[in-house]
Design an enzyme around this catalytic site. Structure first.
Site, PDB file in Angstrom:
ATOM      1  N   GLY A  14      -7.329  -5.079   6.694  1.00 48.26           N
ATOM      2  CA  GLY A  14      -6.754  -4.137   7.650  1.00 48.26           C
ATOM      3  C   GLY A  14      -7.502  -4.054   8.962  1.00 48.26           C
ATOM      4  O   GLY A  14      -7.249  -3.173   9.781  1.00 48.26           O
ATOM      5  N   LYS A  74       0.855  -1.203   0.000  1.00 50.64           N
ATOM      6  CA  LYS A  74       0.000   0.000   0.000  1.00 50.64           C
ATOM      7  C   LYS A  74       0.883   1.242   0.000  1.00 50.64           C
ATOM      8  O   LYS A  74       1.982   1.214  -0.569  1.00 50.64           O
ATOM      9  CB  LYS A  74      -0.967  -0.022   1.189  1.00 50.64           C
ATOM     10  CG  LYS A  74      -1.702  -1.357   1.330  1.00 50.64           C
ATOM     11  CD  LYS A  74      -2.891  -1.263   2.218  1.00 50.64           C
ATOM     12  CE  LYS A  74      -3.432  -2.647   2.473  1.00 50.64           C
ATOM     13  NZ  LYS A  74      -4.772  -2.637   3.019  1.00 50.64           N
ATOM     14  N   GLU A 126     -10.975 -10.766  -1.539  1.00 50.60           N
ATOM     15  CA  GLU A 126     -10.648  -9.950  -0.380  1.00 50.60           C
ATOM     16  C   GLU A 126     -11.933  -9.365   0.211  1.00 50.60           C
ATOM     17  O   GLU A 126     -12.406  -8.308  -0.245  1.00 50.60           O
ATOM     18  CB  GLU A 126      -9.718  -8.799  -0.776  1.00 50.60           C
ATOM     19  CG  GLU A 126      -8.383  -9.239  -1.312  1.00 50.60           C
ATOM     20  CD  GLU A 126      -7.298  -8.224  -0.967  1.00 50.60           C
ATOM     21  OE1 GLU A 126      -6.301  -8.632  -0.371  1.00 50.60           O
ATOM     22  OE2 GLU A 126      -7.478  -7.034  -1.272  1.00 50.60           O
TER      23      GLU A 126
HETATM   24  C1  PEP Z   1      -4.796  -5.908   1.275  1.00 52.03           C
HETATM   25  O1  PEP Z   1      -4.648  -4.711   1.356  1.00 52.03           O
HETATM   26  O2  PEP Z   1      -4.842  -6.431   0.162  1.00 52.03           O
HETATM   27  C2  PEP Z   1      -4.903  -6.691   2.518  1.00 52.03           C
HETATM   28  C3  PEP Z   1      -5.297  -7.939   2.454  1.00 52.03           C
HETATM   29  O3  PEP Z   1      -4.583  -6.046   3.686  1.00 52.03           O
HETATM   30  P1  PEP Z   1      -4.425  -6.705   5.155  1.00 52.03           P
HETATM   31  O4  PEP Z   1      -3.627  -7.958   4.994  1.00 52.03           O
HETATM   32  O5  PEP Z   1      -3.697  -5.645   5.938  1.00 52.03           O
HETATM   33  O6  PEP Z   1      -5.803  -6.971   5.657  1.00 52.03           O
END
Ligand code: PEP
Length: 249
Positions: A172, A12, A166
């Protein structure tokens, strides 16, 4: 299930020249010869730095976005050809943060997927439902709609994509989908890919992303239709990312 899993870190908007150098140094020292493929998807200004630092290691380079355009008056964007010049192998497209904060529609995500494929960059196409959509029983409908747009525009070329499931409520937040919840959605996506790309569907990697960490990775990665992980927060900590890589096959 595809033969090799893919563990992709999504940095990110994090990092600095110094922090990137020490993170990559630790990753290179600890990664050995991984059973899986590994990528780090870094902020655009650091592509040149990271390209140099990962050279000759099992780590490969990814971008976090790609323009739908080839060149021209598109301030702030990076084309596939530009990314390719820095050795970029993967580009995340349609991350929920871009859908949410940058208004990326299913159509834009489908066009970005096409742009990546046209530059021989593997798109990591993100799909996922919000908490409200899950609670309303719309998870399947939402992820199928998001993936359908990509299939519609890219046809049989989707055999070259990576999909990342996701769930937005897990990104997050420290809330991970249970292995069973994730596997159920992955099976839906696999069936949809099968319908579109029949014999290639088994080889299309479907990653799970959403608070995957060193403690929960092994169980998630052992599910039959989970072919790797897209890792945000834990990819910034070398010991955690290395443990996730070690849990993959
Ligand atoms: C992402 O941003 O693709 C993600 C999965 O973030 P996190 O692992 O921090 O939840």
């Amino acid at each position: 299930m595809s033969s090799k899993q893919l563990i992709a870190g999504n940095w990110k908007m994090n990092g600095s020249l110094a922090a990137n150098a020490s993170l990559l140094e630790a990753l290179k020292q600890g990664v050995g010869t991984p059973a899986c493929d590994v990528a780090v998807c870094v902020p655009a200004p650091y592509l040149a730095q990271v390209q140099t630092l990962v050279a000759g290691s099992p780590l490969t380079l990814g971008a976090q976005d790609i323009s739908v355009h080839a060149h021209g008056a598109y301030t702030g964007e990076q084309s596939g050809a530009m990314l390719k010049e820095f050795g970029v192998r993967y580009a995340i497209v349609g991350h929920s943060e871009r859908r949410q904060y940058h208004g990326e529609s299913d159509d834009i995500v489908a066009a970005k997927t096409a742009a990546a494929l046209a530059s021989a960059i593997t798109p990591i196409v993100c799909v996922g439902e919000t908490l409200a959509q899950r609670e309303a029983g719309q998870t399947e409908e939402v992820v199928k709609r998001q993936l359908a747009a990509v299939i519609h525009v890219n046809g049989h070329c989707i055999s070259e994509i990576v999909v990342a499931y996701e769930p937005v409520w897990a990104i997050g937040t420290g809330k991970t989908a249970t292995p069973a919840q994730a596997q159920a959605v992955h099976a839906v996506l696999r069936a949809q890919l099968h319908h579109a790309a029949s014999e290639h569907a088994a080889g299309i990697r479907i990653l799970y992303g959403g608070s995957m960490n060193a403690a929960n990775a092994a169980e998630l990665l052992s599910q039959p239709d989970i072919d790797g992980g897209l890792i945000g927060g834990a990819s910034l900590k070398a010991p955690d990312f290395l443990q996730i890589i070690a849990a993959a096959r």
